[in-house]
Design an enzyme around this catalytic site. Sequence first.
Site, mmCIF file in Angstrom:
data_model
loop_
_atom_site.group_PDB
_atom_site.id
_atom_site.type_symbol
_atom_site.label_atom_id
_atom_site.label_comp_id
_atom_site.label_asym_id
_atom_site.label_seq_id
_atom_site.Cartn_x
_atom_site.Cartn_y
_atom_site.Cartn_z
ATOM 1 N N HIS A 239 0.805 -1.221 0.000
ATOM 2 C CA HIS A 239 0.000 0.000 0.000
ATOM 3 C C HIS A 239 0.846 1.284 0.000
ATOM 4 O O HIS A 239 0.573 2.226 -0.727
ATOM 5 C CB HIS A 239 -0.911 0.035 1.224
ATOM 6 C CG HIS A 239 -1.754 -1.192 1.393
ATOM 7 N ND1 HIS A 239 -2.329 -1.849 0.339
ATOM 8 C CD2 HIS A 239 -2.129 -1.879 2.500
ATOM 9 C CE1 HIS A 239 -3.025 -2.894 0.794
ATOM 10 N NE2 HIS A 239 -2.915 -2.937 2.093
ATOM 11 N N LYS A 339 1.031 -0.491 13.866
ATOM 12 C CA LYS A 339 -0.185 -0.950 14.553
ATOM 13 C C LYS A 339 -0.133 -0.398 15.960
ATOM 14 O O LYS A 339 0.949 -0.102 16.478
ATOM 15 C CB LYS A 339 -0.184 -2.476 14.637
ATOM 16 C CG LYS A 339 -0.221 -3.160 13.284
ATOM 17 C CD LYS A 339 -1.613 -3.602 12.942
ATOM 18 C CE LYS A 339 -1.674 -4.377 11.657
ATOM 19 N NZ LYS A 339 -2.917 -4.179 10.924
#
Length: 493
Positions: A239, A339
Amino acid sequence: MIEPCTFTIIGATGNLARNKLLPALYHLELAKRLPEQMFIIGFARSEHSDDSYRSEVAEMLQGKVRGELDDKTLQRFLARLHYQQGDLHESENFAKLHDRVTEAPLPQNRIFYLAIRPAEFGVVTNHLAAVGLHKEQGGWSRVVIEKPFGYDLESAHILEQQLHRHFREEQLYRIDHYLGKGTVQNVLVFRFANLMMEPLWNRNYIDHVQITHAESNGIEKRAEYYDGAGAMRDMLQSHLLQMLTLVAMEPPARMDAESLRDEKVKVLKSIRTITPNAVHAQAFRAQYKAGMLDGEKVAGYLDEQGVTPNSTTETFAALKLYIDNWRWRNVPFYIRTGKRMAKNTSMICIRFKHPPQQLFRETQVEQIKPNWLLMGIQPDECLRAELQVKVPGLEMKTETTTFDASYCGVGQRKLDAYEALLLDVIEGDSSLFLRYDEVQWAWRVVDPIIKVWSTERDYIHTYPAGSWGPASSNRLFDREDQYWRNSIDRDEE
Ligand code: BG6
């Protein structure tokens, strides 16, 4: 042109189908964009009849669609659904699938969406081909595969050979759902539909580019996949590098799939190779430990269910890249992902250089701030510039003001990236899907780093969950006045 088709979801009861594919197809139904003659076949291991699968889908759509479920739309949608039970590893199940999808009146244009673990792509495409479902007689046959495409350059190559044994490149749709996001597509429109930007879009005016994807979520229940992948393979190789190519590419000759992808490949090819001894200067990795998020205690990565004890898998990865071409030579591109970060946000932030002469230096204490161009990808889609203006009054003082060049969160109708991309597969437009050479060149960028990291298994930096990652990732910056931008809003910067 939109043609009738049979859309088979392999892995029809899994997370991707539940959370993304079925809601996206429902929304396309609501927008009346699905071809009238379209059948959707769910293929998975669990036992279901057509009816029980329909009821399960109706239930799973609750809470996953925008607004309330529309009953008429739901009934129309459910009527398209059928179910075929089968285990992926048993060839006779594909013979049954073959009989199901070739039954009249199902259209002979076929899409097979592999919503399964990447390790199973090869097996499933072999099974599909063994029963002749790769053939394009009387209609087309397309296969959609999700990232990660391989685990490194070598395994990507092996996967590619497996796929090409039966399918032509034009039949393969390698999806990177970031290319379906509104602002990501807006990068192209903003750059190539506005003459104003082009003269500034290069090393003479741009100081550096930052691309950030931060998530407050942890790895959820994906340890089995994530512990072997890590942030570099999960987000950065795919991405984030895709976003970088859109920011950095040259205008394509035309807006067709090949011209666009040719330009993206050129960018990836021009990224300066990171040699093993430059890995520490250009790449940084870390792992979250226990911390606080929204006032609640959250566990550290090593305490997540399914993670190997003492794992050094990174949940935060940052890179500094240089693109060695005329436009970008020596402009650093800083990209990072993590994360369990402080906030959910994805953005592209472009910092311009200071004007060559600081004419207003004498008139205020602070040095004038540089211009930024900010592209918010999520949660809000936004395009914004920060400029300096005079503060009203007798003094010659400047302040930063923002200039919103798009709706910036006002009354946005949020589309999910999968809606746009599924429609593209149905329509046969592969512009926003990856060609194999893009995947290959993206692996070439990160391969040297993952190789070095795989030999360093004793130590990894940590950061508390709920933070912006370790401060030591600042060592990537070329100069002291460069810093990570954590928001497109000035107040939160
Ligand atoms: C996926 C990754 O590709 O993208 C996930 O595997 C990540 O780990 C997700 O959470 C992020 O996508 P989005 O659209 O939620 O930003």
